[in-house]
Every structure is written in C-alpha cells, then in structure tokens.
Motif scaffolding. Structure first.
Motif, mmCIF file in Angstrom:
data_model
loop_
_atom_site.group_PDB
_atom_site.id
_atom_site.type_symbol
_atom_site.label_atom_id
_atom_site.label_comp_id
_atom_site.label_asym_id
_atom_site.label_seq_id
_atom_site.Cartn_x
_atom_site.Cartn_y
_atom_site.Cartn_z
ATOM 1 N N GLY C 191 25.669 43.266 -14.478
ATOM 2 C CA GLY C 191 25.389 44.663 -14.783
ATOM 3 C C GLY C 191 24.198 45.191 -14.003
ATOM 4 O O GLY C 191 24.200 46.306 -13.494
ATOM 5 N N MET C 192 23.158 44.360 -13.894
ATOM 6 C CA MET C 192 21.941 44.822 -13.225
ATOM 7 C C MET C 192 22.154 45.084 -11.737
ATOM 8 O O MET C 192 21.496 45.955 -11.166
ATOM 9 C CB MET C 192 20.837 43.768 -13.388
ATOM 10 C CG MET C 192 20.220 43.773 -14.773
ATOM 11 S SD MET C 192 19.091 42.391 -14.914
ATOM 12 C CE MET C 192 18.735 42.438 -16.654
ATOM 13 N N VAL C 193 23.034 44.287 -11.121
ATOM 14 C CA VAL C 193 23.202 44.474 -9.681
ATOM 15 C C VAL C 193 24.375 45.379 -9.332
ATOM 16 O O VAL C 193 24.640 45.609 -8.155
ATOM 17 C CB VAL C 193 23.367 43.129 -8.937
ATOM 18 C CG1 VAL C 193 22.104 42.296 -9.064
ATOM 19 C CG2 VAL C 193 24.578 42.387 -9.445
ATOM 20 N N SER C 194 25.095 45.864 -10.330
ATOM 21 C CA SER C 194 26.204 46.742 -9.965
ATOM 22 C C SER C 194 26.270 47.942 -10.898
ATOM 23 O O SER C 194 27.299 48.249 -11.469
ATOM 24 C CB SER C 194 27.524 45.972 -9.965
ATOM 25 O OG SER C 194 27.870 45.605 -11.268
ATOM 26 N N SER C 195 25.132 48.575 -11.069
ATOM 27 C CA SER C 195 25.102 49.760 -11.926
ATOM 28 C C SER C 195 23.915 50.602 -11.482
ATOM 29 O O SER C 195 23.080 50.149 -10.702
ATOM 30 C CB SER C 195 24.920 49.347 -13.379
ATOM 31 O OG SER C 195 23.608 48.882 -13.565
ATOM 32 N N SER C 201 23.886 48.805 -6.330
ATOM 33 C CA SER C 201 25.270 49.033 -6.707
ATOM 34 C C SER C 201 26.207 48.164 -5.895
ATOM 35 O O SER C 201 26.945 48.640 -5.046
ATOM 36 C CB SER C 201 25.612 50.510 -6.553
ATOM 37 O OG SER C 201 26.864 50.754 -7.132
ATOM 38 N N LEU C 202 26.146 46.862 -6.163
ATOM 39 C CA LEU C 202 27.040 45.952 -5.468
ATOM 40 C C LEU C 202 28.459 46.138 -5.972
ATOM 41 O O LEU C 202 28.678 46.634 -7.080
ATOM 42 C CB LEU C 202 26.624 44.506 -5.723
ATOM 43 C CG LEU C 202 25.290 44.033 -5.157
ATOM 44 C CD1 LEU C 202 25.104 42.565 -5.466
ATOM 45 C CD2 LEU C 202 25.250 44.264 -3.663
ATOM 46 N N VAL C 210 27.026 36.750 -8.259
ATOM 47 C CA VAL C 210 25.631 36.787 -8.704
ATOM 48 C C VAL C 210 25.559 36.308 -10.153
ATOM 49 O O VAL C 210 24.724 35.471 -10.516
ATOM 50 C CB VAL C 210 25.071 38.220 -8.582
ATOM 51 C CG1 VAL C 210 23.685 38.303 -9.185
ATOM 52 C CG2 VAL C 210 25.040 38.646 -7.122
ATOM 53 N N ALA C 211 26.480 36.825 -10.969
ATOM 54 C CA ALA C 211 26.482 36.461 -12.384
ATOM 55 C C ALA C 211 26.653 34.958 -12.552
ATOM 56 O O ALA C 211 25.924 34.310 -13.313
ATOM 57 C CB ALA C 211 27.616 37.195 -13.102
ATOM 58 N N ALA C 212 27.616 34.382 -11.818
ATOM 59 C CA ALA C 212 27.863 32.951 -11.946
ATOM 60 C C ALA C 212 26.631 32.162 -11.547
ATOM 61 O O ALA C 212 26.214 31.220 -12.235
ATOM 62 C CB ALA C 212 29.060 32.558 -11.077
ATOM 63 N N ALA C 213 25.996 32.579 -10.446
ATOM 64 C CA ALA C 213 24.837 31.838 -9.957
ATOM 65 C C ALA C 213 23.676 31.937 -10.941
ATOM 66 O O ALA C 213 23.020 30.936 -11.252
ATOM 67 C CB ALA C 213 24.425 32.371 -8.588
ATOM 68 N N ILE C 277 23.199 48.357 -20.713
ATOM 69 C CA ILE C 277 23.365 48.827 -19.333
ATOM 70 C C ILE C 277 24.725 49.507 -19.218
ATOM 71 O O ILE C 277 25.727 48.957 -19.637
ATOM 72 C CB ILE C 277 23.270 47.665 -18.329
ATOM 73 C CG1 ILE C 277 21.855 47.090 -18.337
ATOM 74 C CG2 ILE C 277 23.630 48.126 -16.923
ATOM 75 C CD1 ILE C 277 21.675 45.931 -17.417
ATOM 76 N N ASN C 278 24.722 50.674 -18.632
ATOM 77 C CA ASN C 278 25.897 51.517 -18.708
ATOM 78 C C ASN C 278 25.757 52.625 -17.680
ATOM 79 O O ASN C 278 24.696 53.229 -17.608
ATOM 80 C CB ASN C 278 25.936 52.092 -20.130
ATOM 81 C CG ASN C 278 27.142 52.946 -20.388
ATOM 82 O OD1 ASN C 278 28.068 52.994 -19.602
ATOM 83 N ND2 ASN C 278 27.117 53.636 -21.498
ATOM 84 N N PRO C 279 26.698 52.954 -16.840
ATOM 85 C CA PRO C 279 27.988 52.296 -16.645
ATOM 86 C C PRO C 279 27.899 51.196 -15.584
ATOM 87 O O PRO C 279 27.076 51.274 -14.684
ATOM 88 C CB PRO C 279 28.853 53.439 -16.111
ATOM 89 C CG PRO C 279 27.899 54.281 -15.335
ATOM 90 C CD PRO C 279 26.557 54.142 -15.998
ATOM 91 N N ILE C 280 28.755 50.217 -15.689
ATOM 92 C CA ILE C 280 28.812 49.132 -14.717
ATOM 93 C C ILE C 280 30.006 49.383 -13.794
ATOM 94 O O ILE C 280 31.058 49.846 -14.254
ATOM 95 C CB ILE C 280 28.948 47.775 -15.433
ATOM 96 C CG1 ILE C 280 27.706 47.530 -16.304
ATOM 97 C CG2 ILE C 280 29.122 46.647 -14.430
ATOM 98 C CD1 ILE C 280 27.805 46.329 -17.192
ATOM 99 N N ASN C 281 29.806 49.071 -12.512
ATOM 100 C CA ASN C 281 30.893 49.303 -11.550
ATOM 101 C C ASN C 281 32.164 48.565 -11.935
ATOM 102 O O ASN C 281 32.106 47.448 -12.428
ATOM 103 C CB ASN C 281 30.478 48.819 -10.161
ATOM 104 C CG ASN C 281 29.361 49.669 -9.593
ATOM 105 O OD1 ASN C 281 29.020 50.691 -10.178
ATOM 106 N ND2 ASN C 281 28.796 49.227 -8.482
#
Lengths: 269, 363, 483
Positions: C191-195, C201-202, C210-213, C277-281
């Motif tokens: 959410g942090m890297v795609s919102s 906004s990845l 990113v999330a998995a890592a 966090i809102n909205p997420i891509n």
C-alpha cells in the motif's frame, strides 16, 4: 598413529552434581575404541559434550586438530563426527531413505533459490544423494524393499541399522555409537559387530563405542576406556581391562573384586 | 582414507545476534523516551506515587491469574491459554450472582459483606470446577501422547470457546438476575459500585481508596493461603513432587492425575476470585477482557520464573506497576505492546525469569 | 460397504447444507460440490481397482450425495422459502434438482474412474478435473446468478495464507500465532509504495514483490531472536508480535522523533493510523486494462494464479533438502541437529518463506479492496488460519486447501446465510426474544475453538493426513518433536 580425538581435563557439572570429572581421553585414528562403565558413569554425558549438546564446564576437546568446545551440534557434524543415540531417535514419520538423506544435509549445497528454480545442479545433487542413500541402506544390510517404509514401522533391529546408515550419511571421520546393540538378540548383535568392523575396515572410519555387552566390547575393541562415577579409572587393551581390579570392583562391587583376586591366586597356587 | 581432512567450520551465533539485535533496538528506540519518562516521573512525585499505588492494585489481581499459569505450567508444562478467559467467566459468573442476590449500592453493609463473601466463594468454586472439567476433557488425554503442541492448540481452542461462552452469557436475561446483563449482549457489562470508594489518603493528592485496600487485601489473603497450602500440606507437597519429577512421584504412590487436577482447581479458583475483584473494582466486565489480562499475567509468570509460585506473585506486582506507569507516561494504547516487549526481552535474555533456577534444563 | 456409504455421506452432507442454506440455483452448485467431494473421499475410503467397479461405486456415491442435495433443495424451496417471503417456484425447483444431478453424478463418476489409473496419470487427471471446475467457475457463478465471486476471492486469499502457515506449522513444526501480522505487513508495504500515501505509485506488479520482500525481512527480524526458544515460548512470542503489529500500525500516524534537539520527523504519518491507506493502485494488464472492483473475474484468476504458483514452488521446497530438514526438525529437533542441520537457520528459512507467502496475499488483498486498515489482522485471523491448517492436516497441502475451504465456507457463507435464514424464520414465527442473536458473529469463535479442540482430541493428523503419516495408522504424535 595420530589421535583423531583428544580430550584434556574434560569436566561437566550440573548444578552441584559432577557428571564427568577431569577426563583425559584419546582415540587413535582408525581404531575401534570403547567407552565402558556402569550405569550413570557419565558415558553419554561425555558423548554429548563431544557432539556439542553440552558445553563442558572445563577442559578441551580437539578433533583432527580443531577445538570442538562451544560448537553447535550441527557444526560438530559438519566437522566430521557422526553419532547414533542410545534410545533410537529416528525421524519417525519419514521413510528410511529420507532419514538417510537428512543425514546428508551438511554435505549438500542446494540453496533456496536453486531449489525454487530447480537448476540442473540441484537436480543432480538430489538424484545422487538418493542413490547414495540407497547404497548406504544396502551397506548396513537393510532390505531394499524396506527403503520406502516409514521408519517407525521398521523392526527394531532395522531401526538400529538405519540409525547407523543415517550417521554414515553425514560422511564422518569419527563415528560415535551409543549402545548400538541394546535390546538385540545374540544373532543380531553378531551381525552388527560385523558391520561395525566393516565400517572401520572398508571405509576407514574411526569408531568410538559405548557398550554394555562385554563380549562385544572385548571382541571388537582395540582400546578400552573405563569410566566410573564420572572419572576415568582405567584404559588400555581389552586384556588389560579384563584383569583390572578397579574395573571389576566398579562393576561388581568391592567384595567381588577381592573374591576374583582370591580365586586367581588359588588358581595360580 | 588415511589422512585427516580438517573441515572448515563456519558458525553463525544466531542467539547472540538476536540478543544484539534486540539490545540495539532497545537502545535506539527506547532509551531516549525512557530518559524523558524518568524526568517527568521525578518532576511530579505525587503523580508517580498515585500510579505506583494503582500498579500495586493491578499487580494484586495479575498475580492471582499468574499463579494459575505457573501452577499448571510447573506440573504439566502447558501454557494454559484459556486461563485469561476463565478469569473473564469468573467476572460474568459473579456478576450474575450479584444480580440474583439483587445487591445494589443501597444494600446495607451487614447484608452486603457476607453475601459478597458467599459470591466470592461460589465464583471460585465455579471457575475451579470449570478448569478441572476442561483439564479432564481437553488436556488430559493429550498428555500421554507426548506432543506439547497438541495440548497448546487445544488450550487455544478452549480459550475461544470460553470467549464465545462469555459472549453468549450476555444473552442470559433471566428475570431473577434483575437485568445485570443489560440490553446488549456484546457490550461491556456494568457492576454496581459495591465497594466503598472512600480515599484513605484524602488530602494528600494521592489516591488509594478503600476498594483498593479490599482488592489488595483479599488477594494477599488468597496468595498467602495458596503459599501455605503448597508448602505445608500433604497435597501441596505432592504437587511439588509431581512438578519435580512426574514419574518418580507416581512411583512414590502419588496419584498424578489427581495432583494435576488440583493444580487446575487451585489456579481456576484464583482466576475466578480475580475476575470478581476486577469486576467490582473497575465496575465493568466484557467478554474479550481475558486476552489482555491473560497476556499480562502470563508475562508476570514468565518474569517471575514460570513454575515458581513466589516468582508469579513478584512478577504480578512488577507487571502491575509497569503497566500502570506505561498507562500514564507512555500511553494506554501502547501498554499491551510494552508488556509484550517485556515478555520478548525476558524470553530472549533470561528465559528462566527472575526467580527461576537454571541449573538443569529439562531435556 | 459401511465405509463406502459413510464416505459418500460426506459429500451429501455438504450438498445438503449448501442447498439448504443458500437457496436459488445454488442447489446446482451444491450438487457439483457434493460430487467433487465424493470423488475425492470415496476412493480414499476404499481403493478402487477396476473401471467397472469405479463407475458403479461413483454412481452409488453420487446418487447418495445427489439425493441428499435434492432433499436440501426441496426443504429449502418448499418449507423455508415461503416462510421467509420467497414464493415457491416449481420451475426453478425442478431446474435446480436436475442441474444438481447433471453436474454432480458425472463429476463423481469421472473422478472415481481417474482414481483407478496409475499414479502419474491419476494426478494429471485429477488436476484436469479440478482445473476445469476452477476455470469455469466464474461463468457458472454468473450463469446461475449466485454472486459468490466476491466471497470466493477472499476465500482464496485466506487459503493462500493457510498454505504459507502450513510451511511454518506443518512442515517445520513451529507454532506461529502471529502469522496474520505478516499479512498486514505485506499489505501495508504494498500500500505504501503504490498509493498516494507517500506519493510513490508503483504498479501492482512491482508492489507485490516489495510486499513479499518486506514481509520476509520482518520474518527474519522477528525470527532471529526468538527461534532458538522452545516451541511453546515461540508460540507466545509470535502471538505478541501479532498483537504489537496492529497496535503499531494504528498508532504510527503522528511520529515525532528528535535526535537530541534536532527534529528528525515531526508528526510524520507512516501508516495512516486508524483510517488506513486508501486508495491503493489496482493491477493493470493489456487487453483487460485496469482491474475493476465491479468485475471480479480477473481478480479471481489473478489470485488463483498466485496460488497455483505458490503451490508449485512450495512443493518444490517440500521435496528438497530443505523440506526434509524441516520435517526432521519437526520430528526430532535434537536428532536433526546431530545430523548436521543448523536448526535455527532452517527454522528462520521456514519463517521467512511463510512470511513471504503471507506478504503476497496481503499485497493482493490490499489492492483488491483498494484499501488497508489496521484492525483486519488480529489474533482471531491467525487462529482461523491455524484452524484451516489443522483441520485439513498439518503438513499436507491438499489437506490444508480442503480445511481452508471448509472453515472459510463455514465462516463466510454458511454462518451468515444460516443466520439470515434463522432470523427470517424467527421473525416469521413471532418470537422476539431471540431476534437479536446474530448466528454469524455470535458463534464464530465457538466454531474456531471447537474445531481446534476436537481435532486435537479426535483426529490430530487432520482430515487428510500428510503423505508421510498417511502410509501408517493414524497416530497422534504426527506433528511435533517429542523433546
């Protein structure tokens, strides 16, 4: 001949209890050495210190020139010491082959990424280790048809053999066997004696044995060390140990030793 | 193979690395706030004294619950996960009885005090019996099997069952209970203010009410009683013997199952008493209150050295004080995290706790 | 004969329950599900040898299942529907009954026949059948007007997480009670890297990595100090972690850090606090374009794909040096150490890989609902996942999937539908005192709790025991080291 294992002043205390006291002990490379003593003499504690389960309170343990004190069990195994357990500790729900393959863990190199990508090297290593596991099972005399049986379903004698195969799979230079014939009948014991000899002769693996079966010990050992209540009371050739007063005393009590002596004197007279 | 092949040994001291990691984390993130906290404590000693006294009251009830964890763990090495929820059921049971006896703030003390004692004893009996039944039904048959995880999972399951029972308890609206359960099953239930709220230190700026004294007093009486029971009576000695070595105890003719039941009974009784005291003291009870209380008490038991009875009492007191201070000087929102942080730190650095002995590790 | 009928009843009961609870054309789906389940359970109960026998067997089993399903359909339409205000519709009743038969019987028979094939072909055959059902499901759903898709997608997310938890609990034997925290960490990291939150906004396809890592990293950070601990302590510490993470997420919205007197951060919003966090891509693909919340089918295939890839890789790990080390560790930690396994390393890997899977699930979920809140990953989620793993069978992926389907089905579809039906019946009967009992939320904990306790007492190896344990008589000690 060089010593593969040397311990110097090894002591282990649990709280106020001294389980092993100042033991100096050497194993010659390529020998079959036995560690004997009455129950509670500290033999298994001693084994556990060599294999890294316990850290000695004092003393040094040197294996092939490097100190083992403070190493974790898996490091000791990696260094080249394999072991079996007094009360069989197989991985009960894994098959015989899988048990042996677990033993090869340190000798295999596959990493997470290699496994995920299933690279050729990993596949080859996997196939080779499976092959080797079957060979080892065959070597210790486990029926090939039993190879895919879950280990807890194996007969008792086979479980003992499997444990030896698993220890051999770690590719050891020194093999520690903790009462390998416990609970076996004479025939099985004889077969196992053969196996132990073969392991030494054919594979050049040094063997250190804890055993209660005196016949086996006297038969197979090239050197014997006797522990009693944590201290070393004797060491030497089987013939020396057999006639050692202190040893007889430790096993049978003071009176028995005196009686044995008397009998020997009478026999001599 | 005649020559020796020395093999390189690579070691990763994970334990040490972990300890270093936790230590660095503590220094980085906790040291500065901690200094600030100490400054503000010194700045206002009255406030500090007040929080410390609140801490003592909290500590009393935490110690009561912690003993349940410690008694059971000492004997069967099971983290009785459902213990906090048992405490919650104790609060609900006592509230129902209070409703049934229609105790209110109007009830004269001559009547109120004896009835409260009766309710306390009945509550302790209820939770003790329930704990014993659960042991019989859910834990005992898993004991011989040899896997500790199975019993622990079973205990987690019981914890959820208890929570759900607490939730459904809210629907019990028998006329004879005089409506103590309110009109919303899930909402917190309120206890009538049955304990006197006179401040014993009136005029000093420090609060220590008569009800604090009652909570602490009752707890101390129970704790002393338990201590005497375990150290002096035959049954208590059997318990300690079983905790030391179950097989040897069985050989000495001790009925091990009965002794284990006894640990559950004692722990359950204390949890019930604690539930009632907290209900009366705070004036509310809610079906999920067992989680937080259980967490704090378990931490207390571990802090004191799990399996050690005096340790659980000491740990309870410390955790009570720490959470009271955290409520004031950090924030109530973070108190649970603080307590868990302490738990992690103890387990990583000194798993035997303050009073636990670390001579022989059970294999 | 007895076991045969009993195993046929399993599918029947499911069919009956689904048909009874969800009315409408769901009866047809119920027939299909009943047939599928029997296709699994009947050959399991009694090995089939020849094709003719298998066909006979499959017919009997699916008939039993269908009769029960039809019974459910009939009771629902004739007795319940009229009471709760839906008039009896003979045409749709007949269509449901016939549909249930048409779908259920062939599926069951085909699966029984496949089970007589040699193992390699059997596996391919089963995969094809399941594949067809999975791939056609979205259209079936649409065609039958079931509207289950919005429920099925979260179900798949949770099953994916259960598969990850299975690595930790089932393979390596580490009881992790805070597993849901990694889900939260994954979701927040994505959410942090795609919102718009940080203005980064990845694309979803990058954010999910990113999330998995990040989740794996947290797994290692949490694991390194705690994994040397004993099993039950580990459980409590992970529980603590699982509690601290939501607390931290909720309260890290106004972070002020001074280093001496130099303000490093002032009122910095890391996590969005309670508002999340809102909205997420959302993901974007050629042809399909950006995934839309109103069209669940692409989402369905996306999560299905993630799941299948995960299963594929997990089973590779399972059958490798590493997987054997995990099992050895679970069986006997001391012996595993003596065989040269670095126990802490191997545990740490299990932890990190489990966390990675959960992180993936989190990233998907965040993107799917396009928002992420701190309260959705509490202890009960972790315990629900544990239920799924234990119900199906520790250490066995198909068991875990089955367990996941059952628990999720019960929690998301059965209880709420059951509750609605019961409420309507209560209202119709005029009894007011029970009206406020919410059968969905008021019995949820009991469902999880009883599942755990009963499974431990009655069948600790799970409904589908793992291959290694299945070869022998069921025993209770299949899951942990006896140290």
């Amino acid at each position: 001949m060089t010593n593969i294992l040397e311990t110097c002043g090894v002591t282990k205390q649990f709280g106020g209890l001294t389980a092993v006291n100042d033991v100096n002990f050497n194993v010659r490379q390529g020998s079959i050495t036995s560690l004997i003593g009455p129950n509670g003499a500290g033999k298994t504690t001693f084994f556990n210190m060599i294999t890294g389960l316990y850290v000695p309170t004092a003393g040094t343990i040197t294996f092939a020139g490097q100190s083992l004190v403070g190493l974790k069990p898996h490091d000791v195994t990696a260094a080249g010491i394999g072991r079996t357990f007094q009360n069989i500790r197989l991985f009960a729900n894994m098959t015989a082959v899988e048990n042996v393959m677990v033993g090869m863990h340190t000798r295999m190199r596959a990493g997470v990424l290699g496994i995920l990508a299933n690279v050729a090297g990993v596949r080859r290593e996997e196939a080779a280790s499976r092959q080797k596991a079957h060979e080892l099972l065959d070597y210790v005399g486990l029926d090939a048809q039993r190879a895919d049986d879950v280990s807890k379903n194996l007969p008792y004698g086979d479980q003992r053999r499997l444990e030896i195969a698993r220890a051999l799979a770690t590719d050891p230079q020194l093999l520690l066997l903790d009462e390998p014939t416990a609970g076996m009948n004479p025939q099985e014991t004889a077969e196992l004696t053969q196996l132990i000899r073969r392991i030494r002769d054919e594979r050049g693996i040094t063997i250190l044995l804890i055993e209660h079966d005196m016949k086996l010990v006297m038969d197979i050992s090239e050197a014997i060390t006797v522990l009693d209540r944590g201290t070393k009371i004797a060491e030497g050739l089987p013939s020396d140990i057999r006639s050692n007063e202190q040893v007889i005393e430790a096993y049978l009590g003071r009176g028995a030793a005196a009686m044995a002596q008397k009998q020997a004197q009478q026999g001599g007279a | 193979m005649a020559t020796l092949r020395p093999r390189a040994i690579r070691t990763m001291p994970w334990r040490l690395l972990g300890q270093i990691a936790v230590a660095i984390f503590c220094l980085l993130f906790l040291a500065i706030p901690f200094v600030e906290m100490v400054k503000s404590m010194i700045a206002d000693p009255q406030l500090l004294a007040r929080q410390l006294l609140i801490g003592v009251t909290n500590g009393a009830y935490i110690a009561l619950i912690a003993l349940g964890y410690t008694l059971v763990y000492g004997i069967v090495e099971l983290i009785n996960f459902a213990h906090g929820d048992l405490y919650m059921l104790g609060a609900f049971f006592s509230l129902s009885l209070i409703g049934t006896f229609s105790l209110t703030t109007e009830t004269p003390w001559v009547v109120r005090a004896p009835i409260l004692i009766v309710v306390l004893i009945a509550t302790m009996g209820f939770t003790a019996g329930l704990n014993m039944l659960v042991d019989r039904w859910a834990y005992r048959r898993l004991r011989g099997v040899g896997s500790r995880m199975a019993s622990l999972i079973s205990a987690i399951g019981i914890s959820f069952v208890f929570q759900n029972l607490g939730l459904l308890w809210g629907y019990l609206r028998f006329p004879f209970m005089h409506g103590v359960m309110g009109s919303n099953a899930v909402a917190p239930k309120s206890f009538p203010a049955l304990l006197p709220s006179v401040n014993l230190f009136a005029g000093t700026g420090v609060r220590f009410g008569a009800k604090d004294l009652i909570v602490v007093g009752v707890s101390v009486v129970l704790l002393i009683g338990l201590y005497l029971f375990v150290s002096k009576t035959r049954l208590g000695k059997a318990m300690r013997a079983t905790a030391q070595d179950r097989d040897a105890a069985a050989l000495m003719g001790i009925d091990v199952n009965r002794t284990i039941s006894l640990a559950f009974v004692l722990g359950g009784a204390l949890a019930g008493a604690s539930g009632m005291l907290v209900g009366l003291y705070n004036g509310t009870a809610v079906f999920d209150m067992g989680f937080t209380a259980g967490l704090r008490s378990f931490t207390a038991a571990v802090l004191g050295g799990i399996g050690n009875i005096v340790g659980a009492m000491l740990g309870g007191l410390l955790i009570g004080i720490i959470s009271a201070l955290s409520d004031q000087y950090i924030s109530t929102k973070w108190t649970n995290a603080v307590v868990f942080g302490i738990l992690v730190i103890i387990l990583v650095f000194r798993p035997t706790g303050l009073l636990g002995d670390d001579t022989v590790q059970k294999a | 004969m007895n076991t045969r009928i009993r195993s046929s009843l399993i599918g029947g009961v499911f069919g009956f329950a689904i048909a009874l609870i969800s009315g409408g054309f769901a009866g047809i789906l119920a027939g299909l599900v009943a047939g599928l389940i029997n296709g699994f359970s009947v050959p399991q109960a009694e090995p089939l040898n020849n094709r003719a026998g298998a066909v006979r067997q499959g017919l009997v089993a699916s008939l039993i299942a269908s009769v029960l399903t039809i019974l459910g359909i009939v009771i629902r339409s004739v007795l319940i529907d009229p009471v709760i205000g839906t008039p009896l519709n003979i045409a749709s009743l007949l269509i449901s009954m016939i549909g249930a038969l048409i779908l259920g019987i062939p599926v069951c028979v085909i699966m029984c026949v496949i089970r007589t094939e040699p193992p390699a072909r059997e596996r391919i055959g089963l995969a094809i059948v399941i594949g067809i059902v999975l791939v056609t499901y979205p259209w079936l759903d649409q065609f039958l007007n079931l509207r289950f898709m919005n429920e099925v997608i979260p179900v798949l997310v949770f099953i994916l997480m259960a598969l990850g938890l299975n690595i930790v609990v089932g393979y390596a034997g580490l009881l992790d009670l805070g597993y849901a925290a990694f889900f939260a960490i994954g979701a927040y990291a994505a959410g942090m890297v795609s919102s718009p939150h940080f203005g980064i906004s990845l694309s979803f396809w990058l954010a999910i990595w990113v999330a998995a890592a990040v989740a794996a990293l947290f797994g290692v950070i949490l694991g390194s100090p705690t994994l040397p601990l004993r099993g039950d302590y580990l459980a409590i510490v992970t529980l603590g972690f699982g509690e601290i993470v939501p607390i931290a997420i909720k309260n890290l919205d106004k972070v002020t850090i001074h280093i001496w007197n130099y303000p490093l951060l002032v009122n910095f919003d890391i996590t969005g606090g309670t508002k999340g966090i809102n909205p997420i891509n959302r993901p974007w693909l050629p042809v399909i374009g950006e995934f839309s919340p109103s069209a669940p089918t692409p989402w369905y295939f996306l999560i299905l794909g993630i799941m299948l890839i995960s299963i594929f890789f997990i089973s590779r790990l399972r059958n490798s040096r590493l997987g054997r080390a995990w099992t050895a560790l679970r069986e006997d930690e001391l012996a595993a150490g003596a065989m040269g396994i670095n126990t802490v390393n191997v545990k740490l890997l299990a932890f990190a890989i489990g966390a990675t899977v959960s992180g993936l699930a989190g990233a998907f979920y965040g993107s799917y609902i396009s928002a992420i809140f701190p309260e959705s990953f509490r202890f009960d989620v972790s315990v629900m996942l544990l239920c799924m793993v234990i119900l199906g069978g520790l250490g066995n992926m198909s068991g875990v999937i089955l367990g996941g389907i059952i628990i999720q089905f019960a929690d998301r579809l059965f209880l709420p539908q059951f509750s609605t039906v019961v409420q309507k019946l209560i209202v119709a009967s005029g009894n007011v005192s029970l009206r406020e009992v919410n059968f969905a939320s008021d019995f949820r904990l009991l469902l999880f709790g009883l599942t755990l306790v009963l499974m431990m007492i009655l069948r600790p190896q799970g409904l589908v025991p793992s291959g290694r344990a299945a070869r022998v008589m069921p025993t209770a000690d299949a899951e942990v080291s006896h140290d």
